[in-house]
Design an enzyme around this catalytic site. Structure first.
Site: not given
Length: 365
Positions: A182, A251, A261
């Site tokens: 990331r 992130d 995510d």
């Protein structure tokens, strides 16, 4: 090393300097039971669905047992969360290893909700069943829509409660990714103030995702430009389907160009660029219409980490990086216009297309 379930791991990240991760194993759970299993994805990964979609397989995918060749680690990273820097890391996710697939790809196999790690910062390291089912469904929907994304192999119920506002059934998601590198990984490495560590991370990233750049005269600058290109393509696809990520912290920006995510995220039902889907995003930082600008902001943070490798002279490095970052808007506009032309069935390249498209969006709003 191969296992009876078809795992064939070669764990390159676990061979990097140990400042970049912590070795830790999943915490066993009381009564693992399979809830969802992605048979098609298992086949693509070279895994044996018949043994994994079973009680023994559920125990493995819950972390109660480990596949041969796995080297479980939690990765370290930093990140700007809603614009503010923070030291982070995998607080409830453990990377089992890097699966070598039959078609020569390398894919991270990660357990999300697998228990506490050195980066848990007071958290319990667990996940609830509802959000894990949600990530499974939305990530697979994104894949079916032709959008680069992490994938979901399985959801296993743990037989244990997790405590949030109320007690909820616990679960573990098996996430598959091109990698979990990331922007925040590079922010962590840059914070160590060790140029050799940063160079090692650049070399690993090029080897894993951009091997064609290894002969570049300026590898760090070429990496910045190529990561930007993949992020541009990704964000245009998000805008195409009305997807709102909700938590575009650094992130959550992958160097592979995959969506990662699936926390507070959504697809818009009615078009409005100010639509927000996060209960804590009170200022609308990550609203649908802000996603391109936030992506440019996140890439600027990435550029900052690479400055020492772009040029030994700081002013020159800043200028070179700035030239790449400034190209974002023009490149985005061109890709977005091409996407909207295709979406609306417009042929050719008529100068009035942009006005026509904006009129339509105004009417929709």
């Amino acid at each position: 090393m191969s296992s009876p379930h078809g795992f064939y791991f070669d764990n390159g990240y676990a061979r990097l300097p140990e400042r970049l991760f912590a070795r830790c194993e999943p915490t066993p759970v009381a009564a693992p039971v399979g809830v969802l299993f992605n048979t098609a994805l298992a086949g693509q990964l070279g895994l044996d669905a018949s043994t994994l979609d079973s009680p023994d397989g559920a125990a493995l995918l819950a972390g109660n047992t480990l596949a041969e060749g796995s080297e479980p680690i939690a990765q370290a990273y930093a990140g700007h969360q809603f614009g503010y820097p923070n030291m982070l890391g995998d607080g409830r996710a453990i990377l089992l290893g890097e699966q070598l697939t039959p078609d020569g790809q390398r894919r991270d196999i990660q357990l999300k909700g697998a228990g506490r790690t050195p980066f848990s910062r007071g958290g319990d390291g667990r996940a609830a069943l509802g959000p894990m089912l949600r990530e499974y469904l939305i990530s697979e929907a994104m894949h079916a829509l032709g959008i680069a994304t992490t994938r979901s192999l399985a959801v296993v119920a743990t037989g244990e409660p997790v405590y949030r506002e109320t007690a909820l059934p616990g679960a573990i998601l098996t996430r598959v990714a091109a990698s979990h590198l990331r922007v925040g990984t590079f922010q962590f490495a840059a914070g160590q103030r060790d140029p050799e560590l940063l160079e090692t991370l650049v070399d690993y990233t090029l080897q894993r995702h951009y091997p064609e750049l290894r002969e570049s005269d300026n590898q760090a600058l070429a990496l910045l430009d190529s990561v930007m290109e993949r992020q541009l393509d990704l964000i245009v696809h998000w805008m195409r389907v009305g997807f709102i990520h909700g938590v575009m912290n650094t992130d959550n920006v992958t160097l592979s160009g995959e969506t990662i995510d699936y926390g507070p995220c959504a697809f818009m039902d009615q078009y409005h660029p100010d639509t927000v889907f996060s209960s804590i995003d009170h200022q609308g930082r990550y609203a649908y219409g802000n996603q391109p600008a936030i992506t440019q902001w996140n890439l600027t943070r990435f550029a900052e980490t690479l400055l020492p490798l772009i040029d030994t002279d700081t002013d020159t490095a800043v200028q070179k990086a700035t030239n790449v970052i400034r190209s974002f808007s023009g490149r985005y506009d061109a890709k977005w216009l091409a996407m909207m032309r295709a979406k609306l069935g417009l042929f050719g390249d008529d100068p009035v297309d942009a006005t026509l498209i904006q009129d339509l969006l105004d009417w929709m709003q």
